[in-house]
Design a protein around this motif. Structure first.
Motif, short mmCIF file in Angstrom:
data_model
loop_
_atom_site.label_atom_id
_atom_site.label_comp_id
_atom_site.label_asym_id
_atom_site.label_seq_id
_atom_site.Cartn_x
_atom_site.Cartn_y
_atom_site.Cartn_z
N SER A 1 50.55 -40.12 17.45
CA SER A 1 51.46 -39.52 18.19
C SER A 1 51.62 -37.89 18.25
CB SER A 1 52.40 -39.67 16.84
OG SER A 1 51.89 -41.17 16.72
N LEU A 2 50.77 -36.81 18.06
CA LEU A 2 51.05 -35.63 18.85
C LEU A 2 50.66 -35.56 19.76
CD1 LEU A 2 48.75 -34.14 15.61
CD2 LEU A 2 51.57 -34.34 15.97
N ILE A 3 50.92 -36.42 20.95
CA ILE A 3 50.72 -36.15 22.18
C ILE A 3 52.47 -36.36 22.44
CG2 ILE A 3 50.16 -37.07 24.54
CD1 ILE A 3 47.48 -38.76 23.18
N PRO A 4 52.43 -35.42 23.06
CA PRO A 4 53.74 -34.89 23.46
C PRO A 4 54.09 -35.68 25.09
CG PRO A 4 53.49 -33.18 23.88
CD PRO A 4 52.61 -33.87 23.21
N GLY A 5 55.07 -36.90 24.64
CA GLY A 5 55.95 -37.87 25.65
C GLY A 5 56.04 -39.16 25.48
N VAL A 6 54.08 -39.42 25.15
CA VAL A 6 53.79 -40.91 25.77
C VAL A 6 52.99 -41.21 23.99
CG1 VAL A 6 53.31 -40.61 27.93
CG2 VAL A 6 51.21 -40.21 26.45
N GLY A 7 52.79 -40.19 23.18
CA GLY A 7 52.07 -40.46 21.87
C GLY A 7 52.60 -41.48 21.19
N ASP A 8 54.11 -41.58 20.53
CA ASP A 8 54.60 -42.37 19.94
C ASP A 8 54.02 -43.66 20.69
OD1 ASP A 8 55.30 -41.49 17.76
OD2 ASP A 8 56.20 -39.49 18.98
N PHE A 9 54.72 -44.33 21.71
CA PHE A 9 55.04 -45.40 22.74
C PHE A 9 53.10 -45.83 22.59
CE2 PHE A 9 54.89 -48.07 25.57
CZ PHE A 9 55.44 -49.31 26.21
N VAL A 10 52.32 -44.97 22.31
CA VAL A 10 51.06 -45.67 22.71
C VAL A 10 50.54 -46.52 20.56
CG1 VAL A 10 48.69 -45.05 22.50
CG2 VAL A 10 50.36 -44.46 24.11
N SER A 11 51.00 -45.52 20.09
CA SER A 11 50.85 -46.11 18.77
C SER A 11 51.53 -47.24 17.85
CB SER A 11 51.12 -44.52 17.43
OG SER A 11 50.63 -43.54 17.43
N TYR A 12 53.07 -47.16 19.24
CA TYR A 12 53.82 -48.27 18.64
C TYR A 12 53.23 -49.51 19.32
CZ TYR A 12 56.96 -51.36 19.46
OH TYR A 12 58.36 -53.04 19.63
N LEU A 13 52.60 -49.70 20.86
CA LEU A 13 51.64 -50.20 21.43
C LEU A 13 51.28 -51.33 20.01
CD1 LEU A 13 51.56 -49.79 25.01
CD2 LEU A 13 53.21 -50.99 23.55
N ALA A 14 49.52 -50.02 20.07
CA ALA A 14 48.99 -50.60 18.41
C ALA A 14 49.29 -51.15 17.97
CB ALA A 14 47.32 -49.04 18.40
N SER A 15 50.24 -50.80 16.92
CA SER A 15 50.78 -51.10 15.97
C SER A 15 51.25 -52.61 16.29
CB SER A 15 52.25 -50.43 15.35
OG SER A 15 51.12 -49.32 14.80
N ALA A 16 51.80 -53.02 17.21
CA ALA A 16 52.06 -53.81 17.97
C ALA A 16 51.32 -56.01 17.60
CB ALA A 16 53.37 -53.46 18.95
#
Length: 157
Positions: free
Chosen positions: A41-56
């Motif tokens: 999630s520390l990766i600006p712009g895409v980190g939170d989205f990538v983490s969300y996809l993993a959680s999804a």
């Protein structure tokens, strides 16, 4: 695909992915653990989205195993909260290190499986969210109209 409320055993891959995302790394000298989720999630712009996809992926996986709609709604709420607050600079990063949505979701699954909690469709949650959303849209519309009226009055005679 399993039917609603038929979960017998939590698949190993779901347990492992959840642990990897939320608690796979122990902070030296403490009992506190973190996972890859707050780091990604520390990766600006895409980190939170990538983490969300993993959680999804976990939510989709457990849905296929058969769990109540209420559990799925609560799980989705956890990962959406993680995504939305996680996108706020600085505060979001701190939140990502402490909230641990996947760990919370595993607890929901275990409570459902072992104690019979969180049964039902969760329809009341959907209706509540829908009602709040409609109220916010109506409020936003009236606020926009009042603001437009005020701006027009500034330039009027």
């Amino acid at each position: 695909m399993a039917t609603k409320d038929t979960l017998k055993k939590i698949p190993d891959w779901i347990e492992k992915l959840s642990k990897l995302l939320d608690s796979s790394i122990r902070i030296p000298g403490t009992d506190y653990t973190i996972g890859l989720d707050p780091i990604i999630s520390l990766i600006p712009g895409v980190g939170d989205f990538v983490s969300y996809l993993a959680s999804a992926t976990i939510v989709i996986g457990i849905a296929r195993e058969g769990v109540s709609g209420k559990v799925l709604l609560k799980m989705l709420g956890n990962i959406l909260l993680d995504l939305l607050i996680g996108m706020i600079p600085v505060l979001g990063s701190i939140f990502d290190f402490t909230f641990k949505a996947n760990e919370r979701n595993m607890n929901l699954i275990r409570e459902h499986q072992e104690e019979g909690k969180h049964k039902g469709s969760g329809l009341w949650v959907i209706l509540l969210v829908l009602g709040i959303t409609i109220a916010l849209i109506v409020f936003g519309f009236f606020l926009m109209m009042a603001t437009a009226g005020f701006i027009i009055s500034l330039f009027g005679d």
